[in-house]
Design a protein around this motif. Structure first.
Motif, PDB file in Angstrom:
ATOM      1  N   ILE A  13       7.598 -14.167 -25.168  1.00  0.00           N
ATOM      2  CA  ILE A  13       7.820 -13.173 -24.117  1.00  0.00           C
ATOM      3  C   ILE A  13       6.746 -13.349 -23.053  1.00  0.00           C
ATOM      4  CG2 ILE A  13       8.944 -11.456 -25.616  1.00  0.00           C
ATOM      5  CD1 ILE A  13       6.287  -9.917 -25.686  1.00  0.00           C
ATOM      6  N   ALA A  14       7.049 -12.864 -21.875  1.00  0.00           N
ATOM      7  CA  ALA A  14       6.082 -12.844 -20.779  1.00  0.00           C
ATOM      8  C   ALA A  14       5.901 -11.385 -20.378  1.00  0.00           C
ATOM      9  CB  ALA A  14       6.602 -13.658 -19.600  1.00  0.00           C
ATOM     10  N   ALA A  15       4.724 -11.067 -19.913  1.00  0.00           N
ATOM     11  CA  ALA A  15       4.437  -9.702 -19.480  1.00  0.00           C
ATOM     12  C   ALA A  15       3.975  -9.726 -18.036  1.00  0.00           C
ATOM     13  CB  ALA A  15       3.376  -9.071 -20.368  1.00  0.00           C
ATOM     14  N   ARG A  16       4.369  -8.711 -17.321  1.00  0.00           N
ATOM     15  CA  ARG A  16       3.851  -8.553 -15.958  1.00  0.00           C
ATOM     16  C   ARG A  16       3.374  -7.110 -15.827  1.00  0.00           C
ATOM     17  NH1 ARG A  16       7.170  -6.184 -11.949  1.00  0.00           N
ATOM     18  NH2 ARG A  16       9.238  -5.662 -12.741  1.00  0.00           N
ATOM     19  N   VAL A  17       2.343  -6.916 -15.045  1.00  0.00           N
ATOM     20  CA  VAL A  17       1.744  -5.594 -14.865  1.00  0.00           C
ATOM     21  C   VAL A  17       2.362  -4.941 -13.635  1.00  0.00           C
ATOM     22  CG1 VAL A  17      -0.399  -4.337 -14.414  1.00  0.00           C
ATOM     23  CG2 VAL A  17      -0.401  -6.317 -15.960  1.00  0.00           C
ATOM     24  N   VAL A  18       2.769  -3.697 -13.807  1.00  0.00           N
ATOM     25  CA  VAL A  18       3.296  -2.904 -12.704  1.00  0.00           C
ATOM     26  C   VAL A  18       2.279  -1.814 -12.416  1.00  0.00           C
ATOM     27  CG1 VAL A  18       5.146  -1.363 -11.950  1.00  0.00           C
ATOM     28  CG2 VAL A  18       5.688  -3.364 -13.354  1.00  0.00           C
ATOM     29  N   GLU A  19       1.721  -1.831 -11.210  1.00  0.00           N
ATOM     30  CA  GLU A  19       0.751  -0.810 -10.836  1.00  0.00           C
ATOM     31  C   GLU A  19       1.488   0.480 -10.507  1.00  0.00           C
ATOM     32  OE1 GLU A  19      -2.085  -2.064  -7.915  1.00  0.00           O
ATOM     33  OE2 GLU A  19      -2.356  -4.010  -8.904  1.00  0.00           O
TER      34      GLU A  19
END
Length: 189
Positions: free
Chosen positions: A53-59
């Protein structure tokens, strides 16, 4: 089956936060797999490290930032490989209530009846939740229309299995309560 397989199955719907996955586990996946939020987050970290899986940060404003997870191509391939394998073994029931019922004749029948009645309430609540989810999934369609039109039918099929399981829990609980009441009455004579 490993928790990671259940998480990958949940991520087939698309990107989701750990919080979203925990809610989905509670609402839909729980009819065939359970895990605590802590277990989910630990497994998500391992899956990210393994490249599944890949993760991305949402501010976010006024809230902590959140991480959204999605399957990578390696994750999709792992799902395909997992689905191609036969299940390891049939499901084994490990249920403490069944052990208590097994011992009912030498124990406190009232306590066993109370435990069975409590299980009935849990099953009714889960069945109600599953039925609400079923209605949302159908969105006014018949089941035949759903199966013909839906992009994915697996979540609906597993939901139907959860509904059947809870219906059987209720049927068995009603029978068990009747027999436990009969046994208690016979002891009083």
């Amino acid at each position: 089956m490993a928790l990671r397989h259940a998480l990958m199955a949940a991520l087939l719907r698309g990107e989701a936060s750990g919080y979203d996955l925990a809610k989905e586990f509670d609402a839909s996946v729980a009819n065939f797999w359970t895990a605590s939020p802590q277990q989910l987050y630990r497994e998500l970290e391992r899956m990210e490290g393994d490249g599944l899986i890949a993760a991305r940060v949402v501010e976010q404003q006024r809230r902590p930032n959140k991480r959204l997870f999605s399957l990578t191509e390696a994750g999709h391939e792992a799902v395909r490989a997992y689905v191609a394998q036969p299940p390891a073994k049939p499901t084994a029931i490990r249920d403490e209530l069944m052990v208590k019922v097994q011992c009912a004749d030498v124990g406190d029948l009232d306590a066993v009846r109370a435990a069975v009645a409590e299980r009935m309430e849990w099953s009714r609540a889960k069945l109600d939740r599953y039925e609400r989810l079923r209605q949302r999934m159908l969105a006014g369609r018949t089941e035949d229309a759903y199966f013909a039109e839906a992009d994915r039918i697996g979540p609906y099929l597993t939901l139907l299995r959860g509904i059947s399981f809870e219906q059987e829990n209720l049927r068995w609980s009603e029978l068990a309560l009747r027999r436990l009441v009969d046994r208690a009455a016979a002891r009083e004579v």
